[in-house]
Design an enzyme around this catalytic site. Sequence first.
Site, PDB file in Angstrom:
ATOM      1  N   HIS A 184     -21.635 -53.689  75.605  1.00 61.41           N
ATOM      2  CA  HIS A 184     -22.646 -54.489  74.997  1.00 61.41           C
ATOM      3  C   HIS A 184     -22.358 -55.174  73.754  1.00 61.41           C
ATOM      4  CE1 HIS A 184     -26.168 -53.664  77.787  1.00 61.41           C
ATOM      5  NE2 HIS A 184     -25.427 -52.718  78.016  1.00 61.41           N
ATOM      6  N   THR A 185     -20.901 -55.345  73.609  1.00 61.42           N
ATOM      7  CA  THR A 185     -20.588 -56.303  72.297  1.00 61.42           C
ATOM      8  C   THR A 185     -20.331 -57.527  72.745  1.00 61.42           C
ATOM      9  OG1 THR A 185     -18.387 -55.246  72.959  1.00 61.42           O
ATOM     10  CG2 THR A 185     -19.327 -54.336  71.048  1.00 61.42           C
TER      11      THR A 185
ATOM     12  N   GLY B 288     -22.943 -53.015  92.103  1.00 58.73           N
ATOM     13  CA  GLY B 288     -24.080 -52.448  91.286  1.00 58.73           C
ATOM     14  C   GLY B 288     -23.508 -51.076  90.531  1.00 58.73           C
TER      15      GLY B 288
ATOM     16  N   LEU C 178     -18.963 -51.997  88.150  1.00 58.40           N
ATOM     17  CA  LEU C 178     -17.650 -52.416  88.305  1.00 58.40           C
ATOM     18  C   LEU C 178     -17.215 -53.854  88.684  1.00 58.40           C
ATOM     19  CD1 LEU C 178     -16.133 -49.538  90.526  1.00 58.40           C
ATOM     20  CD2 LEU C 178     -16.023 -49.813  88.080  1.00 58.40           C
TER      21      LEU C 178
ATOM     22  N   SER D  31     -18.973 -56.397  90.664  1.00 55.15           N
ATOM     23  CA  SER D  31     -18.835 -57.245  91.957  1.00 55.15           C
ATOM     24  C   SER D  31     -19.293 -58.442  91.892  1.00 55.15           C
ATOM     25  CB  SER D  31     -19.644 -56.510  93.156  1.00 55.15           C
ATOM     26  OG  SER D  31     -20.941 -56.669  92.779  1.00 55.15           O
TER      27      SER D  31
ATOM     28  N   GLU E  69     -23.960 -67.036  86.709  1.00 55.40           N
ATOM     29  CA  GLU E  69     -24.636 -65.797  86.627  1.00 55.40           C
ATOM     30  C   GLU E  69     -26.016 -65.789  85.681  1.00 55.40           C
ATOM     31  OE1 GLU E  69     -22.230 -62.480  86.715  1.00 55.40           O
ATOM     32  OE2 GLU E  69     -23.750 -60.837  86.518  1.00 55.40           O
TER      33      GLU E  69
ATOM     34  N   ASP F 281     -16.776 -59.862  81.895  1.00 58.13           N
ATOM     35  CA  ASP F 281     -16.519 -59.685  83.418  1.00 58.13           C
ATOM     36  C   ASP F 281     -15.924 -60.729  84.064  1.00 58.13           C
ATOM     37  OD1 ASP F 281     -18.106 -57.464  82.776  1.00 58.13           O
ATOM     38  OD2 ASP F 281     -19.756 -57.900  84.145  1.00 58.13           O
TER      39      ASP F 281
HETATM   40  P1  ADP Z   1     -22.318 -55.342  89.711  1.00 62.10           P
HETATM   41  O1  ADP Z   1     -21.694 -56.574  88.975  1.00 62.10           O
HETATM   42  O2  ADP Z   1     -22.249 -54.341  88.584  1.00 62.10           O
HETATM   43  O3  ADP Z   1     -21.549 -54.901  90.960  1.00 62.10           O
HETATM   44  P2  ADP Z   1     -24.467 -57.026  89.656  1.00 62.10           P
HETATM   45  O4  ADP Z   1     -25.999 -56.560  89.935  1.00 62.10           O
HETATM   46  O5  ADP Z   1     -24.113 -57.777  88.578  1.00 62.10           O
HETATM   47  O6  ADP Z   1     -23.866 -55.580  89.959  1.00 62.10           O
HETATM   48  O7  ADP Z   1     -24.018 -58.013  90.974  1.00 62.10           O
HETATM   49  C1  ADP Z   1     -24.049 -57.316  92.048  1.00 62.10           C
HETATM   50  C2  ADP Z   1     -24.750 -58.434  93.047  1.00 62.10           C
HETATM   51  O8  ADP Z   1     -23.724 -59.501  93.156  1.00 62.10           O
HETATM   52  C3  ADP Z   1     -25.153 -57.918  94.591  1.00 62.10           C
HETATM   53  O9  ADP Z   1     -26.415 -57.493  94.530  1.00 62.10           O
HETATM   54  C4  ADP Z   1     -25.003 -59.424  95.207  1.00 62.10           C
HETATM   55  O10 ADP Z   1     -26.316 -60.144  94.971  1.00 62.10           O
HETATM   56  C5  ADP Z   1     -23.879 -60.161  94.607  1.00 62.10           C
HETATM   57  N1  ADP Z   1     -22.703 -59.809  95.450  1.00 62.10           N
HETATM   58  C6  ADP Z   1     -21.788 -59.135  94.827  1.00 62.10           C
HETATM   59  N2  ADP Z   1     -20.638 -59.223  95.865  1.00 62.10           N
HETATM   60  C7  ADP Z   1     -21.069 -59.833  96.771  1.00 62.10           C
HETATM   61  C8  ADP Z   1     -20.506 -60.027  98.146  1.00 62.10           C
HETATM   62  N3  ADP Z   1     -19.278 -59.683  98.345  1.00 62.10           N
HETATM   63  N4  ADP Z   1     -21.273 -60.643  99.162  1.00 62.10           N
HETATM   64  C9  ADP Z   1     -22.472 -61.155  98.743  1.00 62.10           C
HETATM   65  N5  ADP Z   1     -23.110 -60.943  97.421  1.00 62.10           N
HETATM   66  C10 ADP Z   1     -22.394 -60.456  96.428  1.00 62.10           C
HETATM   67 MG    MG Z   2     -22.310 -57.682  87.452  1.00 58.20          MG
END
Ligand code: ADP
Ligand code: MG
Length: 398
Positions: free
Chosen positions: A40-41, A139, A142, A144, A177, A189
């Site tokens: 959170h920085t 979620g 990490l 995604s 995002e 990220d």
């Molecule tokens: P984190 O980044 O911590 O994993 P986030 O809530 O920031 O969690 O992002 C997750 C969301 O990104 C998923 O719910 C989905 O909407 C989207 N997402 C991530 N990877 C994929 C993928 N391979 N295909 C489709 N959507 C994805």
């Molecule tokens: Mg994320």
Amino acid sequence: MTATGTRTADAARTLFVERFGTEPVGTWSAPGRVNLIGEHTDYNDGFVLPFAIQHRTHVALAPREDGVFRVRVISTFDEGIVDVALDELDALFPERRDEIPEWSRYPLGVAWALLAASGTDPRSVRGVDLAFASDVPVGAGLSSSAAIEGATAVALAETWGIDLDRVALAQIGRRAENEAVGAPTGIMDQMASLLGRADAAIFLDCRSLDANVIDLGFADAGLELIVIDTGVKHSHATGGYGERRAACERGAAVLGVAALRDVTPDDLPRLAELVDEVTFRRVRHVVTENQRVLDTVQTLREHGPTAIGDLLVASHASMRDDFEISVPELDTAVEAALSAGAVGARMTGGGFGGAAIALVAHDKVQAVTDAATAAFAAAGFAAPTIFTVTPSAGAARD
Ligand code: ADP
Ligand code: MG
């Protein structure tokens, strides 16, 4: 590519062929990340120290041969193809984003932000089809989200001949995002996913966007970095993330600075008189966490990774007590890892769930894994998923 990476790239290819009925021209990929320290920085213009991990999101892509100016996306996450005209993206984001499935706002948001940032007319580029597959846990803290953004950004930039550097692509991912998805996250990220290097972390100044590669040397020191994924899902688009961000903005406004980056530990007593107790603790977390990032970089350079344990532990305590973004599962994971001999441990990512990390000597990995598993069982929590992450290279064509 790792064996898992090859499998995931193949999964993206297979999905492409099945759903679009043609062959992709190639696959591109971008990694998730672990933040070693600095939580959170980023949106406070401060410092962070993430590294890219071996888990990646792959995208298979082909430009359309039929001259149709549309972008189609499909993912192993979802049944349907999402199909949007390139010159409709501008109308879609942000106002009408609810018309498309949430996951598709990440890649389509990147397409939109990439065209805008480069001043590219959407009718001057070719229509494209993209198919996504990923082995980044979703979620879990990490990122995604940065992985799908980074993979989309490098794939589309190359396909459309848009020549922007990695920092610009990270900013495009962040804009997607923030504005296309509506999650008020910082730029850490995306920078980690696009700039990552094997065996190294990225020391990022989130104000200047200066990024320095810092050797981690885990393997040479006989250390492993373990992720303990609690399985508790967080969401950045809802919940406490926005509230924490608002508290930081309040603190900066009261002190008359642009961002909490400009506040030092010496300013804290003065702030205590000016804001409520909760806002004060939120600010104290950010201010002390910034200092811990600087201390970690210096410690890594001077004494190596075995010496950073106390900084990781102090970071966790600050997030638990001052920023209040931990959850019982994360505290349990950290306590279990430390009691089984980890060098250091902390929750990582935005909080409210997700994963903890533990820095562990090679010969204690099993003991830490067993301790965390046992502690979760004793507390009545669902079993955690525990795995090792390796500092890895950033986004690239496969
Ligand atoms: P984190 O980044 O911590 O994993 P986030 O809530 O920031 O969690 O992002 C997750 C969301 O990104 C998923 O719910 C989905 O909407 C989207 N997402 C991530 N990877 C994929 C993928 N391979 N295909 C489709 N959507 C994805
Ligand atoms: Mg994320």
